[in-house]
Design an enzyme around this catalytic site. Structure first.
Site, PDB file in Angstrom:
ATOM      1  N   TRP A   1      -2.626   0.198  -4.389  1.00  0.00           N
ATOM      2  CA  TRP A   1      -2.166  -0.763  -3.818  1.00  0.00           C
ATOM      3  C   TRP A   1      -1.655  -1.159  -4.939  1.00  0.00           C
ATOM      4  O   TRP A   1      -1.778  -1.474  -6.407  1.00  0.00           O
ATOM      5  CB  TRP A   1      -3.763  -1.723  -3.314  1.00  0.00           C
ATOM      6  CG  TRP A   1      -4.707  -1.545  -2.746  1.00  0.00           C
ATOM      7  CD1 TRP A   1      -4.232  -0.724  -1.930  1.00  0.00           C
ATOM      8  CD2 TRP A   1      -5.259  -2.279  -2.036  1.00  0.00           C
ATOM      9  NE1 TRP A   1      -4.891  -0.752  -0.812  1.00  0.00           N
ATOM     10  CE2 TRP A   1      -5.841  -1.892  -0.635  1.00  0.00           C
ATOM     11  CE3 TRP A   1      -5.979  -4.211  -2.660  1.00  0.00           C
ATOM     12  CZ2 TRP A   1      -6.129  -2.885  -0.052  1.00  0.00           C
ATOM     13  CZ3 TRP A   1      -6.539  -4.768  -1.745  1.00  0.00           C
ATOM     14  CH2 TRP A   1      -7.070  -3.927  -0.557  1.00  0.00           C
TER      15      TRP A   1
ATOM     16  N   LYS B   1       0.727  -1.064   0.023  1.00  0.00           N
ATOM     17  CA  LYS B   1      -0.089   0.338   0.189  1.00  0.00           C
ATOM     18  C   LYS B   1       0.896   1.354  -0.168  1.00  0.00           C
ATOM     19  O   LYS B   1       2.021   1.670   0.767  1.00  0.00           O
ATOM     20  CB  LYS B   1      -0.968   0.177   1.048  1.00  0.00           C
ATOM     21  CG  LYS B   1      -1.810  -0.971   1.065  1.00  0.00           C
ATOM     22  CD  LYS B   1      -2.292  -1.530   2.076  1.00  0.00           C
ATOM     23  CE  LYS B   1      -3.510  -2.899   2.219  1.00  0.00           C
ATOM     24  NZ  LYS B   1      -2.796  -2.951   3.516  1.00  0.00           N
TER      25      LYS B   1
END
Ligand code: AMP
Length: 547
Positions: A449, A444
């Site tokens: 992501w 992250k």
């Protein structure tokens, strides 16, 4: 209208789905087919069945009854195959002990499983000796060995397998019982906490056997059938070697068991016994394609299914360049394991190398009787648009119904009737699943992501890279940033730089495959990537070593 159940005439027999029945067909159709152990033993299915009866008599004699648990600590062997059948056929539970666990975890699993009897290969005697005083339930220990002379040990052994077998009758009347009886139990090690026990019934293992078979029958590309010569390269303690020994026994295949995995022995067996079908985690095929022994060998008849971790494109290409017919499949301990396979649809076989690599490395299509979906954190289904990622959830007839003696973790695994895999992925409009990460391994960075698997896949294609792993490491500004660990091929050691690798990633930024912020800030060249007990990249250990 309520459903109408079928009528059963009083004399009708309800056939339970029991492991013992998998052994029947080959005895009728292929009784002379061979089962081979290394370069040491070979016998036929008639003998297998007799030895299964001998083992059942032997175990009974040592107090094993229905409901008892028998732990096995062995390499992949014909004796393990005999245990795969005899133990559950008695109504007892086969605990396939993970011999690669640290001693305290090994002890935990044996005590937690409540093993009554343990069958142990002489190579693992020191492991058992070290924990023997803390074993709570084990009453008998039986030795498995290839040596004529039993080794010295401080354990109180009940005898040696072959000697005990030769004194046992080779006929045994195996009773029918409820198909929901527990047949197998083994432990999976997560990223945190103690190992968790997963378990499968006779019914589930029989249905899983048919599940494997129907998957192979669905796509022509792998075409596994009775003519194949099978050799597992997944430890038999790891999800029962993915259940394939059950399928290959039912089919009456010639089977070859390699014992301890040694590249020379494996390649000798593949060639000498004409092995055509195997399966393993990527590490094993990496070990083989990196071995100098493989150089001039013709492996064009060998089909290998890769599972347990993503198949990196670089490794796929290396295997294809040795003419190995390699494809990936996906599953987990909790799922018996079959969920998907990347088998190539008819018509795609004629693709060029890049096309082949693309299709063979995909996570795959759900196997028949497997329902798969991706969901958001609230459990809502997400679109199958090939982009949106969510947690993979599944339903099939062969999922563990909980974690052994762990109601809380069981309910975490099963939410709203769906088994939550802990994997993140997307499904494309065609129905293909692509796993992008374990939830815990997603990187992250700055609110976005990143898929560590995608980055590994990219860097695996650099000509100098032998193996790679990418993990997120804490970063004050961005939360996390990717770190790439790279093992260089011998001939590139000291010649390839961090900048070379970053420039390679930059090409994938330029062609739009990944965003700029995906490129790892740090590249560490290492001698080896830490591995788990089943030979997979150990990201927990990497984080520990490199933070
Ligand atoms: P295990 O229970 O040790 O067999 O590990 C199962 C996990 O391995 C899955 O939950 C996935 O995270 C990973 N895995 C297995 N097969 C694949 C695959 N084909 N692609 C990506 N990850 C995989």
């Amino acid at each position: 209208m309520p459903i109408r159940k079928i009528q059963k005439t009083p004399s009708a027999h309800s056939f339970p789905l029991l492991i013992k029945n998998l052994l029947q067909a080959p005895l009728v159709s292929f009784p002379d087919q061979e089962i081979v152990y290394r370069d040491q033993f070979r016998y036929n299915y008639t003998t297998l069945a007799k030895r299964v009866s001998q083992l059942a008599n032997l175990l009974k004699h040592h107090g094993v009854d229905a409901g008892d648990t028998v732990g096995v600590m062995d390499w992949d062997s014909h004796r393990y195959l005999e245990c795969f059948f005899a133990v559950p056929m008695l109504g007892a539970i086969l605990h396939t002990v993970n011999v690669r666990l640290a001693p305290e975890q090994l002890l935990y699993t044996i005590n937690h499983a409540e093993d009554d009897v343990i069958l142990v290969n002489s190579d693992f005697l020191p492991l058992l000796e070290a924990i023997k005083d803390q074993l709570k339930t084990v009453k008998k220990i039986i030795l498995l060995t290839d040596e004529a002379q039993a080794p010295a040990t401080s354990l109180d052994l009940s005898g040696e397998y072959e000697a005990l077998m030769s004194g046992s009758s080779d006929s045994f009347e195996f009773d029918d019982f409820d198909e929901d009886a527990m047949a197998t139990l083994f432990y999976t090690t997560g990223t945190t906490g103690l190992p968790k026990g997963v378990y499968f019934s006779h019914r589930q293992l029989v249905l899983h056997t048919y599940g494997l078979l129907s998957t192979f029958a669905t796509y022509k590309s792998l075409d596994v059938n009775n003519a194949d010569v099978y050799m597992p390269l997944t430890p038999m303690f790891h999800v029962h070697a993915w259940g394939v020994p059950y399928m290959c026994t039912m089919l009456g295949n010639k089977q070859v068991y390699p014992g301890k995995y040694e590249p020379e022995m494996i390649l000798k067996l593949v060639l000498g016994e004409k092995v055509t079908f195997s399966h393993c985690v990527p590490t094993i095929i990496h070990m083989l394609v990196s071995s100098p022994v493989i150089k001039d060998l013709d492996l064009s008849s060998w089909k290998v299914i890769i599972g347990g971790a993503a198949l990196p494109k670089g490794l796929c290409r290396a295997a294809l360049s040795h003419n190995i017919n390699i494809t990936s499949a996906y599953g987990m301990s909790e799922t018996c394991p079959l969920l998907t396979a990347a088998l190539i649809k008819p018509g795609l076989e004629d693709l060029d190398m890049d096309g082949q690599v693309h299709y063979r490395c995909r996570t795959g299509m759900p196997a028949p009787n497997v329902l798969l979906d991706i969901v958001d954190p609230m459990g809502n289904p997400l679109p199958h648009d090939g982009q949106t990622t969510g947690e993979v959830v599944t339903r099939t007839p062969w999922l563990t119904q909980g974690y052994f003696k762990d109601p809380d973790k069981s309910e975490e695994l099963w939410q709203d009737g769906w088994l939550h895999t802990g994997d993140v992925g997307f499904i494309d409009p065609e129905g293909y699943l692509q796993i992008t990460d374990r939830i815990k391994d997603v990187i992250k960075t700055g609110g976005e992501w990143l898929s560590s698997l995608e980055l590994e896949d990219i860097v695996s294609q650099h000509e100098a890279v032998s193996e790679a792993a990418v993990v997120g490491i804490p970063d004050e500004k961005w939360g996390e940033r990717p770190l790439a660990l790279i093992v260089l091929k011998e001939e590139y050691a000291g010649k390839t730089t961090e900048q070379d690798i970053k420039d390679f990633f930059a090409q994938f930024v330029e062609n739009g495959t990944i965003p700029k912020y995906s490129v790892p800030d740090r590249i560490d060249f290492v001698a080896a990537i830490p591995k788990t007990s089943v030979g997979k990249t150990n990201k927990k250990e990497i984080r520990k070593q490199h933070f």
